[in-house]
Motif scaffolding. Structure first.
Motif, PDB file in Angstrom:
ATOM      1  N   PHE A  63      -9.433  12.087  10.643  1.00  0.00           N
ATOM      2  CA  PHE A  63      -9.587  11.664   9.340  1.00  0.00           C
ATOM      3  C   PHE A  63      -8.328  10.464   9.379  1.00  0.00           C
ATOM      4  CE2 PHE A  63     -12.770  13.199   6.266  1.00  0.00           C
ATOM      5  CZ  PHE A  63     -13.597  13.143   6.561  1.00  0.00           C
ATOM      6  N   PHE A  64      -7.444  11.109  10.038  1.00  0.00           N
ATOM      7  CA  PHE A  64      -6.245  10.392   9.766  1.00  0.00           C
ATOM      8  C   PHE A  64      -6.311   9.366  10.664  1.00  0.00           C
ATOM      9  CE2 PHE A  64      -2.061   9.742  11.649  1.00  0.00           C
ATOM     10  CZ  PHE A  64      -1.070   9.181  10.542  1.00  0.00           C
ATOM     11  N   ILE A  65      -6.707   8.905  12.409  1.00  0.00           N
ATOM     12  CA  ILE A  65      -7.451   8.018  12.684  1.00  0.00           C
ATOM     13  C   ILE A  65      -8.624   7.139  11.747  1.00  0.00           C
ATOM     14  CG2 ILE A  65      -7.582   7.410  14.616  1.00  0.00           C
ATOM     15  CD1 ILE A  65      -6.796   9.424  16.184  1.00  0.00           C
ATOM     16  N   ALA A  66      -9.233   7.758  11.473  1.00  0.00           N
ATOM     17  CA  ALA A  66     -10.271   6.703  11.092  1.00  0.00           C
ATOM     18  C   ALA A  66     -10.394   5.745   9.600  1.00  0.00           C
ATOM     19  CB  ALA A  66     -11.605   7.632  10.196  1.00  0.00           C
ATOM     20  N   ALA A  67      -8.881   7.453   8.919  1.00  0.00           N
ATOM     21  CA  ALA A  67      -8.058   6.550   7.938  1.00  0.00           C
ATOM     22  C   ALA A  67      -7.754   5.647   8.112  1.00  0.00           C
ATOM     23  CB  ALA A  67      -7.482   7.782   6.860  1.00  0.00           C
ATOM     24  N   LEU A  68      -6.641   4.920   9.194  1.00  0.00           N
ATOM     25  CA  LEU A  68      -6.082   3.860   9.524  1.00  0.00           C
ATOM     26  C   LEU A  68      -6.845   2.512   8.793  1.00  0.00           C
ATOM     27  CD1 LEU A  68      -4.562   4.978  12.746  1.00  0.00           C
ATOM     28  CD2 LEU A  68      -3.133   3.346  11.344  1.00  0.00           C
ATOM     29  N   GLY A  69      -8.471   3.001   9.454  1.00  0.00           N
ATOM     30  CA  GLY A  69      -9.391   2.019   9.361  1.00  0.00           C
ATOM     31  C   GLY A  69      -9.205   1.845   7.457  1.00  0.00           C
ATOM     32  N   MET A  70      -9.859   2.284   6.823  1.00  0.00           N
ATOM     33  CA  MET A  70      -9.224   2.864   5.389  1.00  0.00           C
ATOM     34  C   MET A  70      -7.737   2.139   4.789  1.00  0.00           C
ATOM     35  SD  MET A  70      -8.768   5.861   2.896  1.00  0.00           S
ATOM     36  CE  MET A  70     -11.153   6.059   3.225  1.00  0.00           C
ATOM     37  N   ALA A  71      -6.547   1.992   5.719  1.00  0.00           N
ATOM     38  CA  ALA A  71      -5.307   1.953   5.081  1.00  0.00           C
ATOM     39  C   ALA A  71      -5.337   0.457   5.404  1.00  0.00           C
ATOM     40  CB  ALA A  71      -4.947   2.694   5.331  1.00  0.00           C
ATOM     41  N   ILE A  72      -6.122  -0.269   6.311  1.00  0.00           N
ATOM     42  CA  ILE A  72      -6.467  -1.728   6.869  1.00  0.00           C
ATOM     43  C   ILE A  72      -7.259  -2.007   6.395  1.00  0.00           C
ATOM     44  CG2 ILE A  72      -6.665  -3.098   8.477  1.00  0.00           C
ATOM     45  CD1 ILE A  72      -5.599  -1.461  10.742  1.00  0.00           C
ATOM     46  N   GLY A  73      -8.273  -1.543   5.630  1.00  0.00           N
ATOM     47  CA  GLY A  73      -9.515  -2.005   4.288  1.00  0.00           C
ATOM     48  C   GLY A  73      -9.283  -1.934   2.871  1.00  0.00           C
ATOM     49  N   ILE A  74      -8.590  -1.758   2.513  1.00  0.00           N
ATOM     50  CA  ILE A  74      -7.589  -1.553   1.314  1.00  0.00           C
ATOM     51  C   ILE A  74      -6.443  -2.444   0.920  1.00  0.00           C
ATOM     52  CG2 ILE A  74      -6.507   0.057  -0.656  1.00  0.00           C
ATOM     53  CD1 ILE A  74      -8.439   2.191   0.693  1.00  0.00           C
ATOM     54  N   GLY A  75      -5.829  -2.200   1.914  1.00  0.00           N
ATOM     55  CA  GLY A  75      -4.805  -3.266   1.680  1.00  0.00           C
ATOM     56  C   GLY A  75      -5.433  -4.447   1.922  1.00  0.00           C
ATOM     57  N   PHE A 245      -0.003   0.750   4.183  1.00  0.00           N
ATOM     58  CA  PHE A 245       0.821   2.203   4.184  1.00  0.00           C
ATOM     59  C   PHE A 245       0.486   2.697   3.407  1.00  0.00           C
ATOM     60  CE2 PHE A 245       4.830   4.138   4.756  1.00  0.00           C
ATOM     61  CZ  PHE A 245       4.868   4.970   5.952  1.00  0.00           C
ATOM     62  N   VAL A 246       0.271   2.381   2.067  1.00  0.00           N
ATOM     63  CA  VAL A 246       0.311   3.734   1.147  1.00  0.00           C
ATOM     64  C   VAL A 246      -1.113   4.521   1.392  1.00  0.00           C
ATOM     65  CG1 VAL A 246      -0.720   3.778  -1.364  1.00  0.00           C
ATOM     66  CG2 VAL A 246       0.875   1.608  -0.770  1.00  0.00           C
ATOM     67  N   THR A 247      -1.850   4.044   1.102  1.00  0.00           N
ATOM     68  CA  THR A 247      -3.587   4.633   2.001  1.00  0.00           C
ATOM     69  C   THR A 247      -3.283   5.428   3.064  1.00  0.00           C
ATOM     70  OG1 THR A 247      -5.127   3.114   1.291  1.00  0.00           O
ATOM     71  CG2 THR A 247      -6.006   5.055   2.037  1.00  0.00           C
ATOM     72  N   LEU A 248      -2.912   5.304   4.066  1.00  0.00           N
ATOM     73  CA  LEU A 248      -2.206   5.853   5.721  1.00  0.00           C
ATOM     74  C   LEU A 248      -1.013   7.038   5.149  1.00  0.00           C
ATOM     75  CD1 LEU A 248      -2.561   6.004   8.509  1.00  0.00           C
ATOM     76  CD2 LEU A 248      -0.979   4.180   8.511  1.00  0.00           C
ATOM     77  N   ALA A 249      -0.023   6.592   4.323  1.00  0.00           N
ATOM     78  CA  ALA A 249       0.308   7.455   4.002  1.00  0.00           C
ATOM     79  C   ALA A 249      -0.135   8.656   3.245  1.00  0.00           C
ATOM     80  CB  ALA A 249       1.904   7.194   3.120  1.00  0.00           C
ATOM     81  N   ARG A 250      -0.641   8.511   2.501  1.00  0.00           N
ATOM     82  CA  ARG A 250      -1.761   9.358   1.179  1.00  0.00           C
ATOM     83  C   ARG A 250      -2.256  10.156   2.287  1.00  0.00           C
ATOM     84  NH1 ARG A 250      -4.079   6.667  -2.055  1.00  0.00           N
ATOM     85  NH2 ARG A 250      -6.084   6.255  -0.573  1.00  0.00           N
ATOM     86  N   GLN A 251      -3.398   9.842   3.536  1.00  0.00           N
ATOM     87  CA  GLN A 251      -3.748  10.445   4.563  1.00  0.00           C
ATOM     88  C   GLN A 251      -2.991  10.899   5.425  1.00  0.00           C
ATOM     89  OE1 GLN A 251      -7.312  10.829   4.242  1.00  0.00           O
ATOM     90  NE2 GLN A 251      -7.490  12.077   5.424  1.00  0.00           N
ATOM     91  N   ALA A 252      -2.051  11.073   5.724  1.00  0.00           N
ATOM     92  CA  ALA A 252      -0.791  11.513   6.762  1.00  0.00           C
ATOM     93  C   ALA A 252      -0.072  12.493   6.255  1.00  0.00           C
ATOM     94  CB  ALA A 252      -0.214  10.965   7.328  1.00  0.00           C
ATOM     95  N   VAL A 253      -0.207  12.506   4.207  1.00  0.00           N
ATOM     96  CA  VAL A 253      -0.121  13.654   3.576  1.00  0.00           C
ATOM     97  C   VAL A 253      -0.971  14.656   3.605  1.00  0.00           C
ATOM     98  CG1 VAL A 253       1.079  14.377   2.208  1.00  0.00           C
ATOM     99  CG2 VAL A 253       1.850  12.717   2.542  1.00  0.00           C
ATOM    100  N   PRO A 389       6.171   1.304  -5.677  1.00  0.00           N
ATOM    101  CA  PRO A 389       5.466   1.932  -6.016  1.00  0.00           C
ATOM    102  C   PRO A 389       4.229   2.758  -6.089  1.00  0.00           C
ATOM    103  CG  PRO A 389       4.800  -0.107  -7.569  1.00  0.00           C
ATOM    104  CD  PRO A 389       6.238   0.077  -6.308  1.00  0.00           C
ATOM    105  N   ALA A 390       3.232   1.626  -5.659  1.00  0.00           N
ATOM    106  CA  ALA A 390       2.416   2.648  -5.567  1.00  0.00           C
ATOM    107  C   ALA A 390       2.422   3.713  -3.936  1.00  0.00           C
ATOM    108  CB  ALA A 390       0.656   1.607  -5.192  1.00  0.00           C
ATOM    109  N   LEU A 391       2.944   3.469  -3.340  1.00  0.00           N
ATOM    110  CA  LEU A 391       3.508   4.468  -1.880  1.00  0.00           C
ATOM    111  C   LEU A 391       3.369   6.044  -2.678  1.00  0.00           C
ATOM    112  CD1 LEU A 391       3.475   5.250   0.446  1.00  0.00           C
ATOM    113  CD2 LEU A 391       6.289   3.868   1.052  1.00  0.00           C
ATOM    114  N   LEU A 392       5.120   5.857  -2.963  1.00  0.00           N
ATOM    115  CA  LEU A 392       6.149   6.354  -4.026  1.00  0.00           C
ATOM    116  C   LEU A 392       5.325   7.449  -5.227  1.00  0.00           C
ATOM    117  CD1 LEU A 392       8.799   4.577  -4.949  1.00  0.00           C
ATOM    118  CD2 LEU A 392       8.575   6.456  -3.174  1.00  0.00           C
ATOM    119  N   LEU A 393       4.347   6.799  -5.610  1.00  0.00           N
ATOM    120  CA  LEU A 393       3.263   7.541  -6.044  1.00  0.00           C
ATOM    121  C   LEU A 393       1.733   8.708  -6.114  1.00  0.00           C
ATOM    122  CD1 LEU A 393       3.180   4.989  -9.780  1.00  0.00           C
ATOM    123  CD2 LEU A 393       4.339   7.186  -9.519  1.00  0.00           C
TER     124      LEU A 393
END
Length: 454
Positions: A63-75, A245-253, A389-393
């Motif tokens: 999911f983390f690697i696939a979440a790169l697609g989500m992160a790029i998609g949402i960004g 990176f906000v989405t990617l950081a969330r998935q990484a966490v 702020p999106a990343l921090l929250l």
């Protein structure tokens, strides 16, 4: 399936528009969640309870690697929504082209690396003892399809950014339905066990990718890119990266959280505790589908109207989204509190799991009614392009509160303290998000509204 044009995001009444956006998103998330849920039921009943734990171990890595697609998609979707709102379709086209190149290049490299380090990653995420062999089998096959999975995740967010939630819903439903059909064929009819479960998952995303190709090549999409749009532009890449990176950081966490929780539970209670967490994790994906649907529906509305300078509609969308999401979260809370024993019995007949899982599930969902504010608040900052702020929250719940809690409390008070960490983190993160969201409305949005109306 005409959907909603991008211009309608700035014109239709916000309440009605949010329903139109959120309902297909909720249905798509529901079907996707049901897929994970039923997949777990199939695996648990046709292969065994250890197989449930094995899949749970693999999920954070794939999911983390696939979440790169989500992160790029949402960004990129945030840029596309705001560009369309500001009347700049050319930037939207370049953004989509850059999303395609970034997603494919990055995920191919990481998928190859992930396969090369399988023997390190699988046990590192809790695949130990009897769990290791089935987990590695599942992991290896699923990793083959990760780049396609990432492209599907990216494309889905772009479709939603165009104001076409019904097409996005179908894109989410195809891999879910396909996975269940292939599960039945590969596991039950052909008896392929864990290999069958893995090939069913991988094959279902190839079906979704075929649908995505049709959508973007047909007359349904406004984003008709040419070869020139595939050239990476530094400014767009930076903006996609900052917001993604906000989405990617969330998935990484989330992946790190799985690592810690699986290992802590394995130490405290063995394979049975890991299986309990796997069942609860599936319910977290499934039960919150309407709340997540409202959040997904809110993103393009907030982004488009912010880009168009319609700040009153932005505030209205925040207010309505929080109200809708809070009501739905309350209903989810009531359902989980009333029927935890029944829910667990659907997954397994193992007496130990049946005894331990219901109480743990009640603790995990104890603060569900308050999460709406946290989800909508973090989503707002991402939708309007405010990456920091999106990343921090986004990181407040899992990173700043939950991980420290599970590293400290279970060592002092045992396994129950780990389950109690979930609602504590929910409440704390909601308080922080609420503070920043209300401050943004008071200091940024309301003055803009007053300036426009003078």
């Amino acid at each position: 399936m005409a959907g909603i044009s991008s211009e309608a995001l700035g014109k239709e009444p916000v309440g009605r528009l949010l329903v139109k956006q959120a309902l297909p998103a909720s249905i798509g998330i529901l079907v996707m969640s049901l897929n994970v849920l039923i997949d777990t039921i199939f695996v648990g009943n046709w292969i065994g309870s250890i197989a449930i734990a094995a899949i749970n171990v693999v999920l954070p890595v794939s999911f983390f690697i696939a979440a790169l697609g989500m992160a790029i998609g949402i960004g990129g979707a945030s840029i596309i929504s705001r560009s369309l709102g500001a009347g700049n379709p050319e930037k939207a086209l370049h953004t989509f082209g850059n999303q395609l190149v970034l997603t494919l290049a990055i995920t191919l490299v990481l998928a190859v690396a992930g396969l090369g380090f399988a023997d390190v990653l699988v046990p590192g995420f809790g695949g130990k003892g009897d769990i290791f062999d089935p987990a590695k089998t599942y992991y290896t096959i699923v990793m083959y399809g990760v780049p396609v999975h990432a492209l599907c995740m990216m494309g889905n967010n772009v479709i939603r950014a165009e104001g076409k939630p019904k097409f996005a819903m179908v894109a989410m439903m195809i891999p879910s339905v396909g996975n269940l059909v292939l599960d039945y064929v590969f596991i039950n009819l052909l008896g392929y066990g864990m290999q069958g479960a893995a090939w069913a998952t991988t094959g279902s995303f190839f079906l979704c990718f075929a649908y995505m190709l049709w959508y973007f090549r047909s007359g349904n999409s406004e984003l008709k890119i040419g070869a020139g749009h595939l050239t990476l532009k530094a400014g767009i890449v930076r903006e996609i990266g900052a917001l993604g990176f906000v989405t990617l950081a969330r998935q990484a966490v989330v992946s790190v959280t799985y690592l810690f929780v699986n290992n802590i539970l394995f130490r405290l209670g063995g394979e049975a505790s890991v299986t309990v967490y796997a069942i609860i994790g599936r319910m977290l994906m499934f039960a919150l589908f309407p709340v997540l649907g409202v959040t997904q529906g809110f993103l393009p509305i907030a982004g488009f109207n912010y880009g168009a300078g319609k700040y009153r509609r932005v505030v209205e969308s925040i207010t309505i989204a929080v109200k809708y999401a809070a009501l739905l979260a309350l209903l989810v809370f009531a359902f989980i509190m009333a029927f935890p024993d029944t829910i667990v019995r659907v997954f397994t007949t193992d007496a130990e799991i049946l005894e331990r899982a219901p109480g743990a599930m009640r603790w995990v969902f104890a603060a569900t009614p308050v999460i709406a504010l946290q989800l909508i608040g973090a989503a707002y900052f991402q939708a309007v392009g405010k990456a920091v702020p999106a990343l921090l929250l986004t990181l407040t719940r899992q990173g700043f509160f939950f991980i420290p809690l599970i590293l400290i409390l279970p060592g002092l008070y045992g396994e129950k303290a780990l389950w109690m960490s979930f609602p504590i983190a929910d409440v704390l993160s909601t308080l922080v998000t609420g503070f920043y969201l209300f401050r943004e409305i008071r200091l940024r949005l309301k003055p803009e509204i007053a300036a426009v109306e003078e």
